[in-house]
Design an enzyme around this catalytic site. Structure first.
Site, mmCIF file in Angstrom:
data_model
loop_
_atom_site.group_PDB
_atom_site.id
_atom_site.type_symbol
_atom_site.label_atom_id
_atom_site.label_comp_id
_atom_site.label_asym_id
_atom_site.label_seq_id
_atom_site.Cartn_x
_atom_site.Cartn_y
_atom_site.Cartn_z
ATOM 1 C CD GLU A 68 -4.546 8.095 -1.555
ATOM 2 O OE1 GLU A 68 -5.140 8.043 -0.456
ATOM 3 O OE2 GLU A 68 -3.324 8.261 -1.662
ATOM 4 C CG HIS A 107 -1.985 1.035 1.183
ATOM 5 N ND1 HIS A 107 -3.087 0.955 0.365
ATOM 6 C CD2 HIS A 107 -2.114 2.195 1.869
ATOM 7 C CE1 HIS A 107 -3.848 2.017 0.545
ATOM 8 N NE2 HIS A 107 -3.287 2.782 1.444
ATOM 9 C CB SER A 137 -5.784 8.894 14.841
ATOM 10 O OG SER A 137 -5.805 7.894 15.838
ATOM 11 C CG HIS A 161 -10.243 3.892 2.774
ATOM 12 N ND1 HIS A 161 -10.797 4.170 3.986
ATOM 13 C CD2 HIS A 161 -8.901 3.939 2.970
ATOM 14 C CE1 HIS A 161 -9.853 4.398 4.885
ATOM 15 N NE2 HIS A 161 -8.691 4.259 4.283
ATOM 16 C CG ASP A 197 -3.544 5.658 -12.378
ATOM 17 O OD1 ASP A 197 -3.219 5.656 -11.184
ATOM 18 O OD2 ASP A 197 -2.708 5.621 -13.296
#
Length: 737
Positions: free
Chosen positions: A94, A50, A314, A96, A494
């Site tokens: 991005e 990642h 956090s 998630h 992208d």
């Protein structure tokens, strides 16, 4: 209170996602000594997929990233392009995905929060959000709850933060049953000469912590995002962060005010891997060392260990390097906004990353090797086998064209997504010209007249059948949608969503898609300026379709010169721009009506894409046409049906010539646009197209309240609208009904 650290065992190393050879490489960097537990946590975060892109970096280098209008390409928090009048647009997308599968609401909401921080970290004020979300088959037991949670999370953060969500893409496929996709895109505006970067500068300068306090949420979030799922994925729930959009709004205003004060040397969002990644990246990019004293970090939980503090994700936190002597000014600004401020370290000339806790050094690592020089692999990859072209003569239509249209327009992929986007505030800030549901959203910049055209696009089934052609098509589709709105395409971001790169066939998909993306970006002068790679999107060994989502940005000189994707009046002539061969392979018709998923996807001729797109865009920009709709997924008839819905204006279509009617109606040939023009202007426009070498033909006229096919089959616009509008709300109502 100091806590004993666990012993470093092979099991502990494996739990941190490090393979034996990577751990040996790490030990070599340490001179052979055993790492501390905190050091192991730091390197596991920095070297996971990642953060390090260790499987994709080699191939990402092949993408074109520059153009005269590109100010900042990949490598910063966001890409930036010049848009005229001294202004610039910052944007990035991005994923998630993993967090949103485990905890849909918080996963999606923190995805939006993270991408917004990437934008204002560059000094830009966010003006728009978009997304691309994909879910499993509707009949899967988790699909409804995932949709509900993800959509609520996107809405909850964007609406509260005060930025409109203006566009996106939603689709369904069984491959996403165990791994839904949540790709978030944000766009912002700044002055071209007031951009902020992440590279630290100067020795001995203060490093300050800004924003919310650090807690134990999100620990190992980046590592979790670099792993496959299994039946125990819910146990990873503690690795999902918790967002607070109201705190982020305060953080935005405080950061922009601090930037105007002249205090900031460098700034980095604390995103994936939190304090670890932000501090290492700032130092490595600036060729400096960093020293941190964790005793000074504001915490909301007691007795946090160095390991927990370094890996916490956090939300709503920033790290900055300030100019010496500006600490009081910076603190005053952040205290005014009710946010934490602390000087927690300094830059050094050692090229070491030194972390202290309770007065003791808990980590002392070479900073460049952690950041810029993480492992990079040339993984084995097997090209996807070429599929044959499916001839329309090989397919026997099982139903009439009208029945097929009704099925498609009321299907999960093609139905109206109003149930989703009505939960998003898409008009806040009062600059949304075209919102959700259009080919591309259009947002006014400041007080205008300039605007931006924005879109997200990809067709995963094309990418699975032919990764290179699918990659080309995803870029061409984004370019086409922006052109249909009258925008001049500038650049893309992208979001490369794939399965396990350690499987050669999956790595082959990634390499092939990148080859196609690169070829299209070069041909269309549409460079890649930012992006994200999301790998290991698999559950129990079942991977997703290759899904390289493309986010496109274009500029309009005058937002009053844009188009609608709708028929606006009776009596217009409907024109098709581009050649129709009736390409049926990998079409929605073949999949959803015939029940076959086979064949090569439609080829993308990039020279033709550019020629046809330039022609259509010039018509819109000159005010010669206002009804324009991109024609691709689902074919001509579905696109025409969609154009009838906004104003209830129907159409009568001519008989197709040269190919079977079903192939003409539902083939997915590329580089095509549907236009509706006043009858008196049609001949001149057709002559203009002929002079430009652009195929164009009149295929029908607008009028009445029904869509009538060449063979006399008729359906009212109201029936089409009912089919289009009903599937998703009916499906979601069954959750609580």
């Amino acid at each position: 209170m100091k806590r004993e650290e666990p012993a470093i065992t092979p099991e502990v190393v494996k739990e941190h996602g490090l393979k034996p050879d990577e751990y040996e490489r790490f030990l070599a960097l340490l001179g052979g000594r055993e790492p501390t537990f905190t050091e192991l946590g730091i390197v596991s975060a920095m070297w996971n997929e990642h953060c390090s892109y260790k499987s994709s970096r080699l191939h990402l280098k092949k993408l074109p990233t520059s153009a005269p209008w590109v100010i900042q390409g990949p490598g910063e928090n966001a890409g930036i392009v010049a848009i005229g009048d001294g202004l610039a647009c910052a944007f990035k997308m991005e994923s998630h995905n993993h967090p949103s599968f485990i905890e849909p609401y918080q996963g999606a909401t923190t995805g939006v929060g993270g991408i917004l921080r990437d934008i204002f970290t560059m000094g830009a004020r966010p003006i728009a959000n978009l997304n691309a979300i994909r879910f499993g088959e509707p009949g899967h037991p988790k699909t409804r709850s995932l949709i509900s949670g993800v959509v609520a999370g996107i809405a909850g953060y964007g609406n509260a933060f005060g930025v409109p969500t203006v566009g996106g893409q939603t689709a369904f496929d069984p491959c996403y049953n165990g791994n839904n996709l949540v790709n978030a895109m944000a766009v912002g505006i700044c002055k071209a000469d007031e951009i902020f970067y992440a590279a630290a500068a100067g020795v001995g300068n203060p490093i300050v912590y800004l924003g919310s306090k650090t807690g134990r949420d999100g620990i190992h979030g980046a590592t979790m995002a670099s792993a496959e799922f299994d039946d125990k994925s819910d146990e990873k729930r503690p690795t999902v962060q918790v967002g607070d959009p109201f705190s982020e709004k305060l953080l935005l205003e405080a950061c922009l005010e601090l930037m105007k004060s002249g205090s900031v040397i460098a700034i980095q969002d604390m995103g994936a891997a939190g304090l670890t990644c932000s501090a290492v990246e700032m130092g490595a990019k600036g060729n400096l060392g960093v020293e941190l004293d964790l005793d000074k970090v504001p915490c909301r939980e007691e007795n946090m260990s160095a390991y927990e503090m370094m890996l916490s994700e956090s939300q709503e936190r920033m790290l900055m390097v300030l100019k010496p002597g500006m600490e009081a000014v910076a603190e005053g600004i952040f205290r005014k906004w009710g946010l934490d401020f602390a000087v927690i370290g300094k830059t050094t000339d050692t090229l070491r990353f030194v972390v202290k806790r309770y007065g003791e050094v808990v980590a002392d690592l070479p900073i460049k090797e952690l950041g810029d020089e993480a492992p990079m692999y040339d993984r084995p990859h097997i090209p996807t086998a070429e599929q044959r072209e499916v001839s329309f003569f090989d397919v026997k239509p099982p139903v009439s064209a009208l029945t097929a249209l009704k099925t498609l327009i009321g299907s999960p992929d093609f139905c109206c997504k109003r149930w989703i986007w009505s939960q998003y505030d898409h008009i806040i800030l009062n600059n949304t010209i075209r919102g959700p549901g259009a080919d591309a959203a259009v947002v006014r910049v400041l007080d205008g007249p300039r605007g931006l055209a924005l879109t997200t696009d990809v067709t995963p089934r094309y990418c699975q059948a032919s990764p290179k052609e699918g990659g080309k098509q995803a870029v061409a589709e984004a370019w086409r949608n922006i052109s249909a709105a009258g925008g001049t395409p500038l650049a893309i971001t992208d979001n490369l969503n794939f399965g396990n790169p350690e499987r050669p066939e999956i790595m082959g998909q990634l390499v092939g898609c990148l080859d196609g993306i690169g070829e299209a970006c070069r041909a269309l002068e549409f460079p890649v300026v930012s992006g994200n790679v999301s790998l290991y999107n698999e559950t129990n060994g079942l991977g997703i379709l290759p899904t390289p989502t493309i986010g496109g940005v274009g500029v309009l000189e005058d937002v009053s010169r844009t188009s609608t994707a709708a028929f606006e009046r009776d009596g217009d002539v409907i024109l098709i721009i581009g050649e129709t061969r009736g390409w049926i392979g990998q079409s929605a018709y073949l999949r959803d009506i015939v029940g076959l998923s086979e064949g090569a996807p439609p080829p993308v001729d990039l020279a033709v894409e550019k020629r046809n797109g330039d022609f259509v865009r010039s018509l819109v920009q000159q005010g010669l046409v206002t009804s324009v709709h991109d024609c691709s997924d689902g074919g001509i008839l579905l696109a025409i049906a969609e154009m009838t819905l906004d104003f209830g204006i129907g159409a009568t279509l001519k008989e197709p010539k040269g190919i079977p009617a079903y192939a003409w109606y539902f083939g997915e040939d590329q580089a095509r646009y549907l236009l509706a023009v006043p009858g008196a202007d049609a001949a001149a426009l057709l002559a203009r197209a002929e002079a430009a070498g652009v195929p164009a033909a009149a295929i029908g006229t607008t009028g009445g309240g029904a869509l009538t096919l060449h063979d006399g089959e008729t359906v009212t616009v109201q029936e089409l609208r009912d089919l289009y509008e009903s599937w998703l709300p009916d499906y979601m109502d069954r959750v609580t009904g």
